[in-house]
Scaffold this active site. Structure first.
Site, PDB file in Angstrom:
ATOM      1  N   ASN A   9       0.790  -1.216   0.099  1.00 28.93           N
ATOM      2  CA  ASN A   9       0.127  -0.183  -0.066  1.00 28.93           C
ATOM      3  C   ASN A   9       1.075   1.053   0.034  1.00 28.93           C
ATOM      4  O   ASN A   9       1.576   1.635   1.040  1.00 28.93           O
ATOM      5  CB  ASN A   9      -0.933  -0.051   1.206  1.00 28.93           C
ATOM      6  CG  ASN A   9      -1.872   1.130   1.389  1.00 28.93           C
ATOM      7  OD1 ASN A   9      -1.908   1.975   0.501  1.00 28.93           O
ATOM      8  ND2 ASN A   9      -2.429   1.231   2.435  1.00 28.93           N
ATOM      9  N   TRP A  10       1.106   1.948  -1.343  1.00 23.99           N
ATOM     10  CA  TRP A  10       1.714   3.114  -1.142  1.00 23.99           C
ATOM     11  C   TRP A  10       1.370   4.232  -0.621  1.00 23.99           C
ATOM     12  O   TRP A  10       2.086   5.134  -0.679  1.00 23.99           O
ATOM     13  CB  TRP A  10       2.188   3.279  -2.772  1.00 23.99           C
ATOM     14  CG  TRP A  10       3.107   2.018  -3.560  1.00 23.99           C
ATOM     15  CD1 TRP A  10       3.310   1.022  -2.910  1.00 23.99           C
ATOM     16  CD2 TRP A  10       3.527   2.052  -4.837  1.00 23.99           C
ATOM     17  NE1 TRP A  10       4.034   0.249  -3.907  1.00 23.99           N
ATOM     18  CE2 TRP A  10       4.330   0.803  -4.916  1.00 23.99           C
ATOM     19  CE3 TRP A  10       3.560   3.177  -5.803  1.00 23.99           C
ATOM     20  CZ2 TRP A  10       5.012   0.432  -6.150  1.00 23.99           C
ATOM     21  CZ3 TRP A  10       4.292   2.946  -7.076  1.00 23.99           C
ATOM     22  CH2 TRP A  10       4.914   1.707  -7.139  1.00 23.99           C
ATOM     23  N   LYS A  11       0.181   4.361  -0.299  1.00 20.59           N
ATOM     24  CA  LYS A  11      -0.371   5.507   0.403  1.00 20.59           C
ATOM     25  C   LYS A  11      -0.081   6.593  -0.747  1.00 20.59           C
ATOM     26  O   LYS A  11      -0.030   6.531  -2.070  1.00 20.59           O
ATOM     27  CB  LYS A  11       0.118   5.643   1.734  1.00 20.59           C
ATOM     28  CG  LYS A  11      -0.026   4.575   2.396  1.00 20.59           C
ATOM     29  CD  LYS A  11      -0.138   4.606   3.908  1.00 20.59           C
ATOM     30  CE  LYS A  11      -0.308   3.250   4.610  1.00 20.59           C
ATOM     31  NZ  LYS A  11      -0.371   3.347   5.939  1.00 20.59           N
ATOM     32  N   HIS A  95     -10.054   1.247   4.694  1.00 17.66           N
ATOM     33  CA  HIS A  95      -8.549   1.475   5.407  1.00 17.66           C
ATOM     34  C   HIS A  95      -8.719   2.581   6.738  1.00 17.66           C
ATOM     35  O   HIS A  95      -9.640   3.304   6.414  1.00 17.66           O
ATOM     36  CB  HIS A  95      -7.300   2.020   4.568  1.00 17.66           C
ATOM     37  CG  HIS A  95      -6.116   1.820   5.083  1.00 17.66           C
ATOM     38  ND1 HIS A  95      -5.600   2.922   5.768  1.00 17.66           N
ATOM     39  CD2 HIS A  95      -5.007   1.087   4.848  1.00 17.66           C
ATOM     40  CE1 HIS A  95      -4.510   2.662   6.214  1.00 17.66           C
ATOM     41  NE2 HIS A  95      -4.139   1.398   5.595  1.00 17.66           N
ATOM     42  N   GLU A  97      -7.131   4.910   7.654  1.00 19.13           N
ATOM     43  CA  GLU A  97      -6.861   6.118   7.158  1.00 19.13           C
ATOM     44  C   GLU A  97      -8.230   6.818   6.694  1.00 19.13           C
ATOM     45  O   GLU A  97      -8.106   7.887   6.721  1.00 19.13           O
ATOM     46  CB  GLU A  97      -5.448   6.387   6.555  1.00 19.13           C
ATOM     47  CG  GLU A  97      -4.430   5.933   7.334  1.00 19.13           C
ATOM     48  CD  GLU A  97      -3.107   5.485   6.693  1.00 19.13           C
ATOM     49  OE1 GLU A  97      -3.145   5.475   5.455  1.00 19.13           O
ATOM     50  OE2 GLU A  97      -1.995   5.007   7.473  1.00 19.13           O
ATOM     51  N   GLU A 167      -5.890  -4.781  10.103  1.00 18.55           N
ATOM     52  CA  GLU A 167      -4.929  -3.807  10.499  1.00 18.55           C
ATOM     53  C   GLU A 167      -5.061  -3.159  11.576  1.00 18.55           C
ATOM     54  O   GLU A 167      -6.062  -2.081  11.533  1.00 18.55           O
ATOM     55  CB  GLU A 167      -4.879  -2.901   9.359  1.00 18.55           C
ATOM     56  CG  GLU A 167      -4.480  -3.485   7.890  1.00 18.55           C
ATOM     57  CD  GLU A 167      -4.018  -2.511   6.931  1.00 18.55           C
ATOM     58  OE1 GLU A 167      -2.816  -2.547   6.552  1.00 18.55           O
ATOM     59  OE2 GLU A 167      -4.402  -1.326   6.907  1.00 18.55           O
ATOM     60  N   GLY A 173       2.064   2.091  10.724  1.00 20.04           N
ATOM     61  CA  GLY A 173       2.907   3.182  10.653  1.00 20.04           C
ATOM     62  C   GLY A 173       3.558   3.359  11.932  1.00 20.04           C
ATOM     63  O   GLY A 173       4.382   4.299  11.928  1.00 20.04           O
ATOM     64  N   SER A 213       2.898  -2.229  10.290  1.00 21.44           N
ATOM     65  CA  SER A 213       4.210  -2.739  10.661  1.00 21.44           C
ATOM     66  C   SER A 213       4.840  -3.846  10.212  1.00 21.44           C
ATOM     67  O   SER A 213       5.767  -4.537  11.059  1.00 21.44           O
ATOM     68  CB  SER A 213       4.455  -2.171  11.960  1.00 21.44           C
ATOM     69  OG  SER A 213       4.244  -0.774  12.182  1.00 21.44           O
ATOM     70  N   GLY A 234       2.473  -1.445   4.257  1.00 18.42           N
ATOM     71  CA  GLY A 234       2.660   0.173   3.991  1.00 18.42           C
ATOM     72  C   GLY A 234       4.127   0.599   3.445  1.00 18.42           C
ATOM     73  O   GLY A 234       4.805   0.264   2.722  1.00 18.42           O
ATOM     74  N   GLY A 235       4.674   1.111   4.857  1.00 18.10           N
ATOM     75  CA  GLY A 235       6.109   1.476   4.812  1.00 18.10           C
ATOM     76  C   GLY A 235       7.121   0.854   4.112  1.00 18.10           C
ATOM     77  O   GLY A 235       7.880   1.363   3.082  1.00 18.10           O
TER      78      GLY A 235
HETATM   79  P1  PGA Z   1       2.510  -0.062   7.622  1.00 18.61           P
HETATM   80  O1  PGA Z   1       1.106   0.488   6.858  1.00 18.61           O
HETATM   81  O2  PGA Z   1       3.144  -1.260   6.981  1.00 18.61           O
HETATM   82  O3  PGA Z   1       3.247   1.297   7.326  1.00 18.61           O
HETATM   83  O4  PGA Z   1       2.235   0.068   9.190  1.00 18.61           O
HETATM   84  C1  PGA Z   1       0.018  -0.709   6.577  1.00 18.61           C
HETATM   85  C2  PGA Z   1      -1.110  -0.180   5.928  1.00 18.61           C
HETATM   86  O5  PGA Z   1      -1.549   0.913   6.555  1.00 18.61           O
HETATM   87  O6  PGA Z   1      -1.729  -0.844   5.057  1.00 18.61           O
END
Ligand code: PGA
Length: 250
Positions: A9-11, A95, A97, A167, A173, A213, A234-235
């Site tokens: 997930n590149w956001k 998600h 966010e 999640e 994050g 994470s 994500g990251g």
């Molecule tokens: P993260 O994000 O791996 O940076 O914790 C995961 C996500 O939000 O899908």
């Protein structure tokens, strides 16, 4: 056997140039044939990524959101059919966010899943509890409630188009990962609830990903749990080397 998935997930990250380098590096990598790699990229990158992939079937493209209506006066929004036309096979929905910063409710997420499935898009449906709910030991009930509301009206046949991603919000994050036991507890609860609704065979086939994470250093242990079928990352998905390492961690 259930599909194994490594989804990045590149956001809201990567310039066009950075995105192209990332895709080219991924294309040079190797990982197990049984593992499907997905990259969820910003809307503007969808068609470019498809071009750079050049039909390589090892990597699927996903959008990170779509609108629930098919078209109309919704300035700034993108419909599920537009996302499909831009080359996406999947869309991330619900998600945390989106739920937090854009006020997306379970009902809205449910309408978006409906729109995605109606347009032949596979949905990666995200669920997860905030820290205070976990601390009060209400996490399983909270997530199963999100599951029920999000999937209302989805038919048995449509379940094949669905991927679930657990999640926990406190792990996204933050560098704090759920322990394999914490994650497995929730994945097991989600799968048993699906078994109750759709029967054991269907429930056994639904991929349930863990996100929050995930790193090259913890992926193997997480993915080794009986009900964890991969990750939504994500990251660490922004670094091709790390993401490839994760895709090899099954
Ligand atoms: P993260 O994000 O791996 O940076 O914790 C995961 C996500 O939000 O899908």
């Amino acid at each position: 056997m259930r599909r194994k998935i490594a989804a990045g997930n590149w956001k809201m990250n990567t310039s066009k140039h950075e995105a192209e380098s990332l895709i080219r590096e991924l294309l040079q990598g190797t990982w197990g044939d049984e593992v499907e790699m997905i990259v969820a990229v910003p809307f503007t990158h969808l068609a470019w990524v498809g071009e750079w992939l050049g039909g390589d079937a090892r990597i699927a493209v996903a959008a990170q959101n779509c609108h629930h209506m098919s078209h109309g006066a919704y300035t700034g929004e993108v419909s599920a059919s537009m996302v499909v036309e831009a080359g996406a096979k999947y869309v991330i929905l619900g998600h945390s966010e989106r739920r937090e910063y854009f006020d997306e409710s379970d009902d809205l997420v449910n309408s978006k899943i409906r729109a995605a499935l109606d347009n032949g898009l596979r949905a990666i449906f995200c669920l997860g509890e905030p820290l205070e709910i976990r601390q009060a030991d209400g996490h399983v009930e909270y997530v199963l409630n999100q599951l029920e509301r999000g999937l209302r009206g989805i038919s048995l046949e449509e379940m094949d188009q669905l991927v679930i991603a657990y999640e926990p919000i406190w792990a996204i994050g933050t560098g704090v990962t759920a322990s394999p036991d914490q994650a497995e507890e929730m994945h097991e609860a989600i799968r048993s609830r699906c078994t109750r609704w759709w029967g054991a065979r269907k429930a056994a086939a639904i991929p349930i990903l863990y996100g929050g994470s995930v790193k090259a250093s913890n992926a193997h242990e997480l993915f080794g749990q009986r009900n964890i079928d991969g990750g939504l990352i994500g990251g660490a998905s922004l670094d091709a080397k790390d993401f490839l390492e994760i895709a090899k961690s099954f």
